[in-house]
Motif scaffolding. Structure first.
Motif, PDB file in Angstrom:
ATOM      1  N   ARG A   1     -18.795  12.638  -8.762  1.00 32.73           N
ATOM      2  CA  ARG A   1     -17.452  12.731  -9.344  1.00 32.73           C
ATOM      3  C   ARG A   1     -16.408  12.181  -8.368  1.00 32.73           C
ATOM      4  N   LEU A   2     -16.582  12.447  -7.098  1.00 35.87           N
ATOM      5  CA  LEU A   2     -15.665  11.920  -6.089  1.00 35.87           C
ATOM      6  C   LEU A   2     -15.758  10.399  -6.020  1.00 35.87           C
ATOM      7  N   ARG A   3     -16.979   9.880  -6.002  1.00 33.65           N
ATOM      8  CA  ARG A   3     -17.168   8.429  -5.937  1.00 33.65           C
ATOM      9  C   ARG A   3     -16.570   7.752  -7.171  1.00 33.65           C
ATOM     10  N   ALA A   4     -16.802   8.360  -8.338  1.00 32.45           N
ATOM     11  CA  ALA A   4     -16.289   7.777  -9.581  1.00 32.45           C
ATOM     12  C   ALA A   4     -14.762   7.746  -9.603  1.00 32.45           C
ATOM     13  N   ALA A   5     -14.151   8.706  -8.904  1.00 32.43           N
ATOM     14  CA  ALA A   5     -12.688   8.771  -8.845  1.00 32.43           C
ATOM     15  C   ALA A   5     -12.123   7.945  -7.699  1.00 32.43           C
ATOM     16  N   GLY A   6     -13.013   7.280  -6.962  1.00 38.68           N
ATOM     17  CA  GLY A   6     -12.568   6.462  -5.843  1.00 38.68           C
ATOM     18  C   GLY A   6     -12.130   7.276  -4.645  1.00 38.68           C
ATOM     19  N   LEU A   7     -12.645   8.501  -4.532  1.00 46.55           N
ATOM     20  CA  LEU A   7     -12.253   9.397  -3.442  1.00 46.55           C
ATOM     21  C   LEU A   7     -13.345   9.473  -2.385  1.00 46.55           C
ATOM     22  N   ASP A   8     -12.950   9.795  -1.185  1.00 46.70           N
ATOM     23  CA  ASP A   8     -13.870   9.935  -0.058  1.00 46.70           C
ATOM     24  C   ASP A   8     -14.603  11.268  -0.184  1.00 46.70           C
ATOM     25  N   PRO A   9     -15.959  11.283  -0.172  1.00 43.39           N
ATOM     26  CA  PRO A   9     -16.696  12.547  -0.238  1.00 43.39           C
ATOM     27  C   PRO A   9     -16.337  13.519   0.885  1.00 43.39           C
ATOM     28  N   ALA A  10     -15.781  13.002   1.972  1.00 40.15           N
ATOM     29  CA  ALA A  10     -15.382  13.856   3.081  1.00 40.15           C
ATOM     30  C   ALA A  10     -13.998  14.468   2.890  1.00 40.15           C
ATOM     31  N   ASP A  11     -13.325  14.132   1.792  1.00 41.78           N
ATOM     32  CA  ASP A  11     -12.009  14.692   1.481  1.00 41.78           C
ATOM     33  C   ASP A  11     -12.203  16.136   1.014  1.00 41.78           C
ATOM     34  N   GLU A  12     -11.977  17.084   1.899  1.00 45.35           N
ATOM     35  CA  GLU A  12     -12.306  18.489   1.609  1.00 45.35           C
ATOM     36  C   GLU A  12     -11.566  19.033   0.397  1.00 45.35           C
ATOM     37  N   ALA A  13     -10.267  18.799   0.313  1.00 47.48           N
ATOM     38  CA  ALA A  13      -9.482  19.350  -0.789  1.00 47.48           C
ATOM     39  C   ALA A  13      -9.981  18.816  -2.133  1.00 47.48           C
ATOM     40  N   ALA A  14     -10.245  17.522  -2.195  1.00 47.12           N
ATOM     41  CA  ALA A  14     -10.722  16.921  -3.438  1.00 47.12           C
ATOM     42  C   ALA A  14     -12.122  17.425  -3.781  1.00 47.12           C
ATOM     43  N   ALA A  15     -12.967  17.543  -2.764  1.00 44.80           N
ATOM     44  CA  ALA A  15     -14.332  18.006  -2.997  1.00 44.80           C
ATOM     45  C   ALA A  15     -14.349  19.434  -3.524  1.00 44.80           C
ATOM     46  N   VAL A  16     -13.499  20.277  -2.992  1.00 45.96           N
ATOM     47  CA  VAL A  16     -13.432  21.673  -3.445  1.00 45.96           C
ATOM     48  C   VAL A  16     -12.948  21.734  -4.888  1.00 45.96           C
ATOM     49  N   ARG A  17     -11.961  20.921  -5.224  1.00 45.19           N
ATOM     50  CA  ARG A  17     -11.477  20.887  -6.612  1.00 45.19           C
ATOM     51  C   ARG A  17     -12.601  20.495  -7.566  1.00 45.19           C
ATOM     52  N   MET A  18     -13.374  19.501  -7.179  1.00 41.68           N
ATOM     53  CA  MET A  18     -14.485  19.059  -8.016  1.00 41.68           C
ATOM     54  C   MET A  18     -15.535  20.163  -8.160  1.00 41.68           C
ATOM     55  N   ALA A  19     -15.804  20.881  -7.074  1.00 41.17           N
ATOM     56  CA  ALA A  19     -16.806  21.948  -7.110  1.00 41.17           C
ATOM     57  C   ALA A  19     -16.348  23.107  -7.985  1.00 41.17           C
ATOM     58  N   GLU A  20     -15.084  23.452  -7.894  1.00 42.11           N
ATOM     59  CA  GLU A  20     -14.558  24.592  -8.645  1.00 42.11           C
ATOM     60  C   GLU A  20     -14.508  24.337 -10.142  1.00 42.11           C
ATOM     61  N   THR A  21     -14.457  23.078 -10.540  1.00 45.64           N
ATOM     62  CA  THR A  21     -14.364  22.750 -11.964  1.00 45.64           C
ATOM     63  C   THR A  21     -15.683  22.196 -12.514  1.00 45.64           C
ATOM     64  N   LEU A  22     -16.735  22.296 -11.736  1.00 41.95           N
ATOM     65  CA  LEU A  22     -18.026  21.734 -12.145  1.00 41.95           C
ATOM     66  C   LEU A  22     -18.689  22.583 -13.223  1.00 41.95           C
ATOM     67  N   ASP A  23     -19.171  21.920 -14.264  1.00 40.72           N
ATOM     68  CA  ASP A  23     -19.960  22.583 -15.301  1.00 40.72           C
ATOM     69  C   ASP A  23     -21.432  22.299 -15.006  1.00 40.72           C
TER      70      ASP A  23
END
Length: 209
Positions: free
Chosen positions: A41-63
């Motif tokens: 999801r991070l890669r698809a959004a063009g975000l760095d997997p090491a971006d902690e804030a973005a990664a946490v958001r993705m994890a919290e909303t994961l189905d």
């Protein structure tokens, strides 16, 4: 009953977990797919997997339902998964989800890297599935060639070794065999041989309960 299966990348733990779940009539969760899904999801959004804030958001909303293993395969997604899995806040966001799944009747087989040590330390059966880095790289190389026929074995081996180092040296939930885990080395075993050995280890562990 909860069966916890841990091990490094491409050790065969996922295949074993699925077969054991069917054999013993249990649910199955490939916890690595959760981290792969966050990484993808991070890669698809063009975000760095090491971006902690973005990664946490993705994890919290994961189905966790309906994750497609095929769509989440490949070394690039695996590398992103390894990066996000080293972020403590991401692991915390996914921990409760995994535990709820494990304790839902009739029980479950979970495979990952910290199931027996962190997620389900109370599991009745714990297996640590491993194989040599070269063997695991050959297995992963076969999968990667389906995606990119130009993938070099040496690249896959280097990726496996880098992931091993990151997974075993991270500060939170490092890859390690639980003290009471049975170790299954699949280096010289085919899928059927590994399955028979795993069933025997599970039955042996349950007989001692």
């Amino acid at each position: 009953m909860i069966i916890a299966i841990d091990g490094p990348a491409a050790s065969g733990k996922g295949t074993l977990a699925r077969r054991l779940a069917r054999h013993f009539g249990l649910n199955h969760l490939d916890t690595g797919l959760l981290y792969r899904a966050v990484g993808q999801r991070l890669r698809a959004a063009g975000l760095d997997p090491a971006d902690e804030a973005a990664a946490v958001r993705m994890a919290e909303t994961l189905d966790p339902t309906g994750l497609d293993p095929e769509a989440l395969s490949g070394s690039a997604v695996g590398e992103a998964a390894s990066v996000v899995a080293a972020i403590p806040a991401v692991r915390a966001a996914l921990l409760d989800l995994q535990r709820r799944f494990a304790h839902t009747p009739p029980g479950a087989v979970l495979d990952g890297r910290d199931i027996g040590t962190v997620v389900c330390p109370d599991a009745e059966v714990k297996l640590f599935v491993t194989a040599s880095a070269e063997t695991r790289a050959r297995r992963r190389h076969v999968d990667d060639l389906r995606i990119d026929p130009a993938t070099a074995f040496e690249t896959v081996l280097a990726d496996i070794q880098k992931r091993d180092d990151r997974d075993s040296s991270r500060e939170v939930a490092p890859l390690a065999a639980a003290e009471d885990a049975a170790v299954l080395d699949t280096t010289d075993l085919d899928a059927e041989g590994a399955f028979r050995a795993a069933v025997a280890l599970v039955e042996e562990a349950m007989a001692l309960k």
